[in-house]
Design a protein around this motif. Structure first.
Motif, PDB file in Angstrom:
ATOM      1  N   ARG A  25       0.860  -1.177   0.000  1.00  0.00           N
ATOM      2  CA  ARG A  25       0.000   0.000   0.000  1.00  0.00           C
ATOM      3  C   ARG A  25       0.901   1.232   0.000  1.00  0.00           C
ATOM      4  O   ARG A  25       2.035   1.188   0.473  1.00  0.00           O
ATOM      5  CB  ARG A  25      -0.907   0.004   1.225  1.00  0.00           C
ATOM      6  CG  ARG A  25      -0.173  -0.024   2.550  1.00  0.00           C
ATOM      7  CD  ARG A  25      -1.144  -0.211   3.719  1.00  0.00           C
ATOM      8  NE  ARG A  25      -0.439  -0.291   4.997  1.00  0.00           N
ATOM      9  CZ  ARG A  25       0.087  -1.413   5.494  1.00  0.00           C
ATOM     10  NH1 ARG A  25      -0.037  -2.555   4.811  1.00  0.00           N
ATOM     11  NH2 ARG A  25       0.711  -1.409   6.652  1.00  0.00           N
ATOM     12  N   GLY A  26       0.375   2.319  -0.540  1.00  0.00           N
ATOM     13  CA  GLY A  26       1.152   3.549  -0.574  1.00  0.00           C
ATOM     14  C   GLY A  26       0.499   4.584  -1.460  1.00  0.00           C
ATOM     15  O   GLY A  26      -0.588   4.364  -2.016  1.00  0.00           O
ATOM     16  N   GLU A  27       1.159   5.711  -1.591  1.00  0.00           N
ATOM     17  CA  GLU A  27       0.679   6.786  -2.457  1.00  0.00           C
ATOM     18  C   GLU A  27       1.040   6.455  -3.904  1.00  0.00           C
ATOM     19  O   GLU A  27       2.204   6.223  -4.236  1.00  0.00           O
ATOM     20  CB  GLU A  27       1.319   8.110  -2.048  1.00  0.00           C
ATOM     21  CG  GLU A  27       0.842   9.289  -2.875  1.00  0.00           C
ATOM     22  CD  GLU A  27       1.539  10.585  -2.502  1.00  0.00           C
ATOM     23  OE1 GLU A  27       0.845  11.534  -2.084  1.00  0.00           O
ATOM     24  OE2 GLU A  27       2.776  10.652  -2.628  1.00  0.00           O
ATOM     25  N   LEU A  28       0.051   6.450  -4.782  1.00  0.00           N
ATOM     26  CA  LEU A  28       0.267   6.115  -6.191  1.00  0.00           C
ATOM     27  C   LEU A  28       0.756   7.351  -6.939  1.00  0.00           C
ATOM     28  O   LEU A  28       0.085   8.385  -6.968  1.00  0.00           O
ATOM     29  CB  LEU A  28      -1.029   5.611  -6.813  1.00  0.00           C
ATOM     30  CG  LEU A  28      -0.976   5.249  -8.293  1.00  0.00           C
ATOM     31  CD1 LEU A  28      -0.023   4.080  -8.537  1.00  0.00           C
ATOM     32  CD2 LEU A  28      -2.377   4.911  -8.812  1.00  0.00           C
ATOM     33  N   VAL A  29       1.944   7.249  -7.559  1.00  0.00           N
ATOM     34  CA  VAL A  29       2.531   8.336  -8.335  1.00  0.00           C
ATOM     35  C   VAL A  29       3.049   7.766  -9.653  1.00  0.00           C
ATOM     36  O   VAL A  29       3.106   6.554  -9.845  1.00  0.00           O
ATOM     37  CB  VAL A  29       3.682   9.023  -7.567  1.00  0.00           C
ATOM     38  CG1 VAL A  29       3.180   9.630  -6.266  1.00  0.00           C
ATOM     39  CG2 VAL A  29       4.820   8.046  -7.303  1.00  0.00           C
ATOM     40  N   PHE A  30       3.434   8.661 -10.558  1.00  0.00           N
ATOM     41  CA  PHE A  30       3.981   8.196 -11.841  1.00  0.00           C
ATOM     42  C   PHE A  30       5.225   8.993 -12.201  1.00  0.00           C
ATOM     43  O   PHE A  30       5.392  10.138 -11.784  1.00  0.00           O
ATOM     44  CB  PHE A  30       2.949   8.304 -12.964  1.00  0.00           C
ATOM     45  CG  PHE A  30       2.576   9.717 -13.343  1.00  0.00           C
ATOM     46  CD1 PHE A  30       3.309  10.430 -14.291  1.00  0.00           C
ATOM     47  CD2 PHE A  30       1.479  10.332 -12.762  1.00  0.00           C
ATOM     48  CE1 PHE A  30       2.976  11.731 -14.636  1.00  0.00           C
ATOM     49  CE2 PHE A  30       1.121  11.635 -13.100  1.00  0.00           C
ATOM     50  CZ  PHE A  30       1.872  12.333 -14.040  1.00  0.00           C
ATOM     51  N   THR A  31       6.086   8.361 -12.989  1.00  0.00           N
ATOM     52  CA  THR A  31       7.248   9.041 -13.550  1.00  0.00           C
ATOM     53  C   THR A  31       7.178   9.000 -15.061  1.00  0.00           C
ATOM     54  O   THR A  31       6.780   7.980 -15.650  1.00  0.00           O
ATOM     55  CB  THR A  31       8.567   8.415 -13.072  1.00  0.00           C
ATOM     56  OG1 THR A  31       9.666   9.074 -13.741  1.00  0.00           O
ATOM     57  CG2 THR A  31       8.647   6.932 -13.375  1.00  0.00           C
ATOM     58  N   THR A  32       7.574  10.102 -15.690  1.00  0.00           N
ATOM     59  CA  THR A  32       7.601  10.182 -17.151  1.00  0.00           C
ATOM     60  C   THR A  32       8.967   9.818 -17.716  1.00  0.00           C
ATOM     61  O   THR A  32       9.191   9.950 -18.918  1.00  0.00           O
ATOM     62  CB  THR A  32       7.232  11.603 -17.611  1.00  0.00           C
ATOM     63  OG1 THR A  32       8.142  12.534 -17.013  1.00  0.00           O
ATOM     64  CG2 THR A  32       5.809  11.956 -17.198  1.00  0.00           C
ATOM     65  N   SER A  54       5.317   5.507 -16.858  1.00  0.00           N
ATOM     66  CA  SER A  54       4.505   5.856 -18.020  1.00  0.00           C
ATOM     67  C   SER A  54       5.114   5.313 -19.310  1.00  0.00           C
ATOM     68  O   SER A  54       4.385   5.053 -20.271  1.00  0.00           O
ATOM     69  CB  SER A  54       4.326   7.371 -18.114  1.00  0.00           C
ATOM     70  OG  SER A  54       5.555   8.025 -18.376  1.00  0.00           O
ATOM     71  N   TYR A  55       6.454   5.147 -19.328  1.00  0.00           N
ATOM     72  CA  TYR A  55       7.090   4.562 -20.515  1.00  0.00           C
ATOM     73  C   TYR A  55       6.702   3.084 -20.596  1.00  0.00           C
ATOM     74  O   TYR A  55       6.719   2.390 -19.575  1.00  0.00           O
ATOM     75  CB  TYR A  55       8.606   4.735 -20.434  1.00  0.00           C
ATOM     76  CG  TYR A  55       9.317   4.348 -21.704  1.00  0.00           C
ATOM     77  CD1 TYR A  55       9.283   5.182 -22.810  1.00  0.00           C
ATOM     78  CD2 TYR A  55      10.011   3.136 -21.806  1.00  0.00           C
ATOM     79  CE1 TYR A  55       9.926   4.840 -23.987  1.00  0.00           C
ATOM     80  CE2 TYR A  55      10.658   2.793 -22.980  1.00  0.00           C
ATOM     81  CZ  TYR A  55      10.609   3.644 -24.068  1.00  0.00           C
ATOM     82  OH  TYR A  55      11.236   3.294 -25.233  1.00  0.00           O
ATOM     83  N   PRO A  56       6.342   2.569 -21.767  1.00  0.00           N
ATOM     84  CA  PRO A  56       5.701   1.248 -21.829  1.00  0.00           C
ATOM     85  C   PRO A  56       6.573   0.039 -21.512  1.00  0.00           C
ATOM     86  O   PRO A  56       6.068  -0.948 -20.981  1.00  0.00           O
ATOM     87  CB  PRO A  56       5.181   1.175 -23.263  1.00  0.00           C
ATOM     88  CG  PRO A  56       5.990   2.180 -24.030  1.00  0.00           C
ATOM     89  CD  PRO A  56       6.312   3.268 -23.066  1.00  0.00           C
ATOM     90  N   LEU A  57       7.871   0.074 -21.847  1.00  0.00           N
ATOM     91  CA  LEU A  57       8.726  -1.093 -21.622  1.00  0.00           C
ATOM     92  C   LEU A  57       9.804  -0.750 -20.604  1.00  0.00           C
ATOM     93  O   LEU A  57      10.628   0.132 -20.838  1.00  0.00           O
ATOM     94  CB  LEU A  57       9.380  -1.560 -22.928  1.00  0.00           C
ATOM     95  CG  LEU A  57      10.382  -2.716 -22.791  1.00  0.00           C
ATOM     96  CD1 LEU A  57       9.711  -3.958 -22.231  1.00  0.00           C
ATOM     97  CD2 LEU A  57      11.048  -3.018 -24.127  1.00  0.00           C
ATOM     98  N   ILE A  58       9.809  -1.468 -19.493  1.00  0.00           N
ATOM     99  CA  ILE A  58      10.786  -1.211 -18.437  1.00  0.00           C
ATOM    100  C   ILE A  58      11.682  -2.444 -18.284  1.00  0.00           C
ATOM    101  O   ILE A  58      11.204  -3.543 -17.986  1.00  0.00           O
ATOM    102  CB  ILE A  58      10.081  -0.914 -17.091  1.00  0.00           C
ATOM    103  CG1 ILE A  58       9.201   0.319 -17.230  1.00  0.00           C
ATOM    104  CG2 ILE A  58      11.105  -0.738 -15.983  1.00  0.00           C
ATOM    105  CD1 ILE A  58       9.934   1.578 -17.645  1.00  0.00           C
ATOM    106  N   GLY A  59      12.986  -2.224 -18.534  1.00  0.00           N
ATOM    107  CA  GLY A  59      13.958  -3.310 -18.383  1.00  0.00           C
ATOM    108  C   GLY A  59      14.709  -3.658 -19.638  1.00  0.00           C
ATOM    109  O   GLY A  59      15.450  -4.643 -19.666  1.00  0.00           O
ATOM    110  N   ASN A  60      14.576  -2.839 -20.684  1.00  0.00           N
ATOM    111  CA  ASN A  60      15.149  -3.225 -21.979  1.00  0.00           C
ATOM    112  C   ASN A  60      16.664  -3.119 -22.038  1.00  0.00           C
ATOM    113  O   ASN A  60      17.274  -3.572 -23.001  1.00  0.00           O
ATOM    114  CB  ASN A  60      14.535  -2.388 -23.106  1.00  0.00           C
ATOM    115  CG  ASN A  60      14.656  -0.897 -22.891  1.00  0.00           C
ATOM    116  OD1 ASN A  60      14.546  -0.437 -21.773  1.00  0.00           O
ATOM    117  ND2 ASN A  60      14.874  -0.159 -23.956  1.00  0.00           N
TER     118      ASN A  60
END
Length: 359
Positions: A25-32, A54-60
């Motif tokens: 649980r926590g505060e929901l935030v986003f990074t661009t 927000s970027y679609p692929l994380i880990g490339n």
């Protein structure tokens, strides 16, 4: 893959694909940010938050420890459109729940429209929507995390660059990124990393040339010891601060802070210098901002998008702060000169106000 559920403030539950099990649980935030997921995930400023990419692929481009900003992952959970197996395995090893196959565009839109919100996560073979809702019910506001500094600060003083012969920096660790320390050490400074609740005796013991307040998570008004420390030394030592540090310095000098709707998080935030008119791109991660800097500080830089203060200079005292992250990890590299300017304060003549205080 196991089921996963994301419960948003208001009771709406989203189903996704589980990539790392657990509840959170926590505060929901986003990074661009479109790069730098390793730096973001190990940034202490994300403590007690649920981070959406927000970027679609994380880990490339994999996971490399030399890019880490601290010794652990700080968000309570991670949401993405798609996570690579390497990142998902890393988060599982860290015990951090992760969910992908989500419409992150929709989640980001919700946060932008409604502001950062409370959130509950449940991931696992036997997870249910009710489990996520139960986590949501237990969530508290960021301002109620009154001891959050202790969760991210050093317990005992650490020394970096002990063999350097430049300025001695007393760095108040409210959740500092490793690259901030590295930026100072690379410029020949000796950095004494002090606990978030350090006392004047801790600063006096190292004969500091500069008092530096770091970034960190949560509401700046909960860092009372750091505020008091700045008040103690503002007319005796040059003062610097980054991110949360700017907010703490402002509070110490009679200013006010406020919580932002959804904050600034990303590597593409434009900032204008009010004297030169130059615009630089910056890395940012904060949910609070300075509202009124107070009578002893003036705004030197502002955010181009929303006009919030990005830089403060002392009017009658040696103070230099930035709301963004000038160490620029993961980039861009437009603002490195901040550290040169900070260290130069150690050699500059003190202000007339400071000298008068000594008489």
């Amino acid at each position: 893959m196991p089921p996963a559920y994301v419960a948003l403030e208001g009771g709406h539950v989203i189903e996704g694909r589980g990539r790392s099990p657990g509840t959170a649980r926590g505060e929901l935030v986003f990074t661009t940010a479109y790069t730098g997921y390793e730096e973001s995930l190990t940034d202490p400023s994300y403590e007690e938050q649920i981070l959406t990419f927000s970027y679609p692929l994380i880990g490339n481009y994999g996971v490399r420890e030399e890019r880490f900003e601290s010794d652990r992952v700080h968000p309570r959970a991670v949401l993405a459109r798609e996570l690579t197996d390497e990142v998902a395995d890393w988060l599982a090893d860290e015990g951090v729940p992760a969910v992908d196959h989500l419409d992150t565009r929709d989640i980001v839109t919700d946060v932008r429209d409604g502001g950062a919100m409370q959130c509950g996560i449940a991931v696992g073979e036997h997870a249910t929507p009710e489990d996520a809702l139960a986590e949501l019910e237990r969530c508290i506001a960021m301002s109620d995390h009154t001891e959050i500094g202790a969760q991210v600060s050093v317990a005992e003083t650490e020394i970096h660059g002990a063999d350097n012969d430049g300025a001695t920096v007393a760095l108040v660790d409210c959740g500092t990124k490793g690259s901030i320390i590295e930026s100072l050490v690379e410029r020949d400074a000796t950095v004494h990393v002090l606990a978030h609740d350090a006392a004047p005796a801790d600063v006096d013991a190292i004969d500091a040339d500069i008092l530096f307040v770091s970034n960190g998570p949560g509401d700046p008004q909960n860092y009372r010891a750091a505020v008091s420390l700045v008040q103690e030394y503002v007319d005796e030592l040059p003062i610097a601060g980054i991110c949360l540090g700017q907010q703490i310095v402002s509070l110490a000098l009679g200013g006010t802070t406020e919580k932002m709707a959804f904050g600034h998080r990303g590597v593409n935030q434009p900032v204008i210098d009010l004297e030169t008119g130059t615009v630089v791109m910056t890395t940012q991660n904060h949910g609070y901002t300075v509202d009124d800097p107070g009578p002893r500080l003036e705004v030197s830089q502002r955010n181009v998008n929303d006009d919030t203060p990005e830089g403060l200079d002392g009017v009658d005292c040696s103070v230099l702060t930035r709301q963004y992250h000038p160490e620029a990890n993961p980039g861009p590299e437009d603002t490195f000169d901040f550290f040169d300017d900070v260290l130069a304060m150690a050699d500059a003549p003190r202000t007339s106000a400071a000298l008068a205080c000594d008489d």
